[in-house]
Design an enzyme around this catalytic site. Sequence first.
Site, mmCIF file in Angstrom:
data_model
loop_
_atom_site.group_PDB
_atom_site.id
_atom_site.type_symbol
_atom_site.label_atom_id
_atom_site.label_comp_id
_atom_site.label_asym_id
_atom_site.label_seq_id
_atom_site.Cartn_x
_atom_site.Cartn_y
_atom_site.Cartn_z
ATOM 1 N N HIS A 25 0.818 -1.310 -0.057
ATOM 2 C CA HIS A 25 -0.029 -0.293 -0.380
ATOM 3 C C HIS A 25 0.622 1.684 0.310
ATOM 4 C CE1 HIS A 25 -3.153 -2.499 0.717
ATOM 5 N NE2 HIS A 25 -3.584 -2.737 1.675
ATOM 6 N N ASP A 54 -2.504 -10.679 -2.066
ATOM 7 C CA ASP A 54 -3.120 -10.215 -0.892
ATOM 8 C C ASP A 54 -4.598 -10.038 -1.780
ATOM 9 O OD1 ASP A 54 -2.021 -8.438 1.728
ATOM 10 O OD2 ASP A 54 -4.375 -8.188 1.387
ATOM 11 N N HIS A 68 -6.243 -7.341 -0.191
ATOM 12 C CA HIS A 68 -6.203 -5.758 -0.862
ATOM 13 C C HIS A 68 -5.956 -5.264 -2.069
ATOM 14 C CE1 HIS A 68 -7.244 -6.805 4.354
ATOM 15 N NE2 HIS A 68 -8.206 -5.661 3.802
ATOM 16 N N ASP A 125 -4.582 -12.996 3.188
ATOM 17 C CA ASP A 125 -6.014 -12.423 4.056
ATOM 18 C C ASP A 125 -7.089 -12.582 3.563
ATOM 19 O OD1 ASP A 125 -4.704 -10.319 2.328
ATOM 20 O OD2 ASP A 125 -4.983 -9.280 3.639
HETATM 21 ZN ZN LIG Z 1 -3.861 -7.218 2.703
#
Ligand SMILES: [Zn+2]
Length: 359
Positions: free
Chosen positions: A147, A184, A186, A271
Amino acid sequence: MTAAASDVKIFSMSDASDVRPPGLYFHARACLEHDPRQEMPWMPETPERVEALERHLRALDWAGWQPREAPAARESDVELIHSPGHVERIRGLALAGGGAADPETWVGEASYRAALHAAGAACEMTRALLGGEADRGFCGVRPPGHHAERDRAMGFCLFNNVAIAAELAISELGAERVFILDWDVHHGNGTAEAFRYRRDVLFASIHEAGIFPGTGAADDAGSGEGEGYTINLPVPAGSDGELWLSLLEHVLIPAAHEFDPDLILISAGFDAHESDPLASCRLQTGTFAEMARRTRDLAQRVQAPLGAVLEGGYEPAVLARCVTETLRALSGDRPASSAAPDPLLTSRAAARVGHYWEL
Ligand SMILES: [Zn+2]
């Protein structure tokens, strides 16, 4: 190949596995000293994640992989992706005894050093892979990175470990094309932005739609010269492993094969597992092993080394099992089983991505 053929050795693969060196597992003690719970007690990104993972791995003799202590990255490596101002801000917060880089990203006294070692592991792994020391690498590091943007820490991430490694590979180690697969749950907004305008990095992400960070729309394919070199495959909450494997096998892997990378990096978050507290996808431990097998097979076909860097995964015991199975799949020779194409989402994604790549 079918699931029924899963324990039948494929001739060319067994040949390759005979000469493949063991994988290298990079880690650093400094990564365990970063503990955001000092000021953010609710924080799920904790040292226990890597501690649980390494307890599990150690008991299994590192799944046959060779552990290596990673050095800190040089600031000049970090600045391949981040502005000097960003590096200075993170260093300053640590020197001042700690402070919030954003509402959910804490920088404590030990965090700058931890982040330098996380990036350093990704750099060291990339040097080892492109230097021919091994075909497979994994970095068991934190804080995560995908991120973090050029000038901004966010979402538990201080420096973008995978992006730094990809840029190092291209600018200093002779790689011409790097494929980054971000599995991931996200969207890896920081990595996507780092290479938005570039044709020498193909960034591909499967992620849950409607959750943090809110980027990664299906129609965002990169910009300018880089149009087509970003592939975003958002999936609905509740999506299971079948859909993820279908998208990987029928969309991402064919595109990456045509791209013909000379290095493959995985932003390996875990995740999307059904037990993870931060998202709602329903992947099983075995799904990650299957994704790893498909990516390993791609690496063999294009004759590129493959390295993975830990991102998310917030249930430590589950993370430990997922990473272990991923390592075994990456260095093993069990064939991937074939995924049935999801009739709706895969065909829609293939239609979009097929505008740029032959699928
Ligand atoms: Zn994540």
